[in-house]
Design a protein around this motif. Structure first.
Motif, PDB file in Angstrom:
ATOM      1  N   LEU A   1       4.350  -2.033  20.388  1.00  0.00           N
ATOM      2  CA  LEU A   1       5.423  -1.367  19.640  1.00  0.00           C
ATOM      3  C   LEU A   1       5.113   0.127  19.550  1.00  0.00           C
ATOM      4  O   LEU A   1       5.323   0.762  18.520  1.00  0.00           O
TER       5      LEU A   1
ATOM      6  N   ASN B   1       8.342   2.831  22.450  1.00  0.00           N
ATOM      7  CA  ASN B   1       9.807   2.726  22.393  1.00  0.00           C
ATOM      8  C   ASN B   1      10.442   2.099  23.638  1.00  0.00           C
ATOM      9  O   ASN B   1      11.551   2.463  24.038  1.00  0.00           O
TER      10      ASN B   1
ATOM     11  N   LYS C   1      15.188   3.369  27.562  1.00  0.00           N
ATOM     12  CA  LYS C   1      15.173   2.652  26.281  1.00  0.00           C
ATOM     13  C   LYS C   1      16.287   1.608  26.250  1.00  0.00           C
ATOM     14  O   LYS C   1      16.040   0.423  26.391  1.00  0.00           O
TER      15      LYS C   1
ATOM     16  N   ARG D   1      16.411  -3.641  13.724  1.00  0.00           N
ATOM     17  CA  ARG D   1      15.954  -2.418  13.030  1.00  0.00           C
ATOM     18  C   ARG D   1      16.288  -2.517  11.534  1.00  0.00           C
ATOM     19  O   ARG D   1      15.439  -2.221  10.683  1.00  0.00           O
TER      20      ARG D   1
ATOM     21  N   PHE E   1      13.314   2.742  16.922  1.00  0.00           N
ATOM     22  CA  PHE E   1      12.014   2.747  16.243  1.00  0.00           C
ATOM     23  C   PHE E   1      12.245   3.160  14.796  1.00  0.00           C
ATOM     24  O   PHE E   1      13.317   3.690  14.457  1.00  0.00           O
TER      25      PHE E   1
ATOM     26  N   VAL F   1       1.041   0.329  17.437  1.00  0.00           N
ATOM     27  CA  VAL F   1       2.112   1.233  17.021  1.00  0.00           C
ATOM     28  C   VAL F   1       1.644   2.643  17.355  1.00  0.00           C
ATOM     29  O   VAL F   1       0.540   2.823  17.867  1.00  0.00           O
TER      30      VAL F   1
ATOM     31  N   ARG G   1       4.895   5.393  13.778  1.00  0.00           N
ATOM     32  CA  ARG G   1       6.170   5.144  14.440  1.00  0.00           C
ATOM     33  C   ARG G   1       6.100   3.757  15.059  1.00  0.00           C
ATOM     34  O   ARG G   1       5.202   3.460  15.852  1.00  0.00           O
TER      35      ARG G   1
ATOM     36  N   THR H   1       8.048   0.876  17.172  1.00  0.00           N
ATOM     37  CA  THR H   1       9.176   0.525  18.043  1.00  0.00           C
ATOM     38  C   THR H   1       9.789  -0.789  17.575  1.00  0.00           C
ATOM     39  O   THR H   1       9.070  -1.705  17.153  1.00  0.00           O
TER      40      THR H   1
END
Ligand code: PMP
Length: 354
Positions: A29, A32, A209, A272, A293, A317, A330, A332
């Motif tokens: 993760l 992204n 993405k 999300r 993300f 991450v 951050r 994802t």
């Protein structure tokens, strides 16, 4: 550094990509990527190119440009495809920035912008974001500098409404305004619709993405035909065959399969929202995100500590060791199962802290 390395790169600090571990040992993760494979049609078209790899790819990307014109609503002379959007960003820095046209971007944004500026010897200025990581639009009105804005921004996920983007583009008629829309397909409204109105707007997007093609390397710039002609001058002066045959064919398939793309974007947005809710229940502060993300911090665990604890548990991450970012990670948005595993791991880490 060898004794042969040109002194013009003395001040160059290269971009640090996120970790790409070998094998499938981690829940990944950190960069992204999409949790979904490329569209079946994209895979099928790419495979058909395998026995033609002795031939160069089409430097004009004609099939891809025609499909993009149909699906994205731009003129065929208003778009240029590149080897990932990083390449068109570099072309744009080369084409539209120099000592007479320095470049500006927010102090917190995609880490490659200062690298492109340094690489090309372009003076740059960073405009501080506000405390909550939002852009103050007034800071970008009437400047005599090339402007680069990632919208949604990275690594925060913050989104600037199209009306604000238009104010910035309109108030800088003598400067190119570059809007990097790497994450626009996850709920934002693209500035592509403004292209017919403004000859100083360059919109940049990627297939990495939302179209699940990070490993294929495909991005594009869209804008007024004169801007695209300038970018082509740079492309034909560096690497005319910048998009390989398999990627070009996969790109056609990915655009054709727009139903698959929309369903996947919808799933990411739902996941999300689910992840944000779960993180908030665990006490995290989550910056509102319109990207794939979220940027989150916890009052009880330092950002770096959390990154390391997750890594121990097999979850990667992205942590940035920078003054305004170091409390955050951050994360994802992956599949629902991956995010459930993340929340389980975070619960364990927070319980162990008490
Ligand atoms: N712009 C932004 C804001 C990004 O986060 C990224 C991904 N690292 C890129 C551009 C480049 O993506 P790609 O080269 O894979 O198209």
């Amino acid at each position: 550094m060898s004794r042969f390395f040109s002194g013009k790169f003395d001040a160059l600090t290269p971009y640090t990509p996120g970790e790409q571990p070998k094998g499938q040992t981690f829940i990944k993760l950190n960069t992204n990527e999409s949790p979904f494979p490329p569209a079946p049609l994209a895979q099928q078209y790419a495979k058909k190119e395998l026995d033609k790899l002795q031939l160069y790819s089409d430097p004009q990307c004609r099939d891809l440009v025609a499909m993009a014109a149909e699906k994205l609503g731009v003129g065929e002379d208003e778009i240029l495809f590149t080897n990932g959007s990083d390449e068109v960003l570099n072309f744009a820095f080369m084409a539209f920035c120099d000592a007479a046209h320095p470049v500006v971007f927010p102090d917190i944004t995609y880490g490659f912008y200062p690298v492109f500026a340094q690489l090309n010897g372009i003076p740059y200025r960073e405009i501080p974001l506000q405390e909550d990581f939002t852009i103050r639009v007034e800071d970008y009105l009437g400047l005599n500098e090339t402007i680069v804005i990632a919208n949604p921004n990275a690594p925060t996920g913050r989104y600037l409404p199209l009306s604000d983007i238009e104010r910035i583009v309109e108030s800088n008629p003598e400067s190119v305004v570059i809007i990097d829309e790497a994450y626009i397909d996850f709920g934002g409204e693209s500035a592509m619709s403004l292209i017919p109105k403004y000859d100083n707007l360059l919109v940049i997007q990627t297939f990495s993405k939302s179209r699940s093609m990070a490993g294929a390397r495909l991005g594009f710039g869209a804008g007024n035909k004169d801007l695209i002609r300038d970018l082509n001058t740079i492309k034909y002066s560096t690497n005319p065959y910048n998009v390989n045959r398999m990627t070009m064919a996969a790109g056609v398939g990915a655009l054709e399969a727009d139903g698959y793309f929309q369903v996947n974007c919808g799933k990411i947005m739902e996941t999300r929202d689910w992840t944000t809710k779960k993180l908030e229940e665990l006490g995290f502060e989550v910056i509102p995100s319109m990207a794939n993300f979220v940027f989150a911090k916890h009052p009880d665990v330092p950002g770096k500590g959390l990154y390391l604890a997750l890594r121990e548990k097999g979850i990667l991450v992205r942590h940035f060791d920078k003054p305004r970012l170091k409390d955050f990670n951050r994360i994802t948005i992956g599949s629902r199962e991956q995010m459930k595993a993340l929340i389980r791991a975070l619960k364990e880490i927070l319980e162990a802290e008490q």
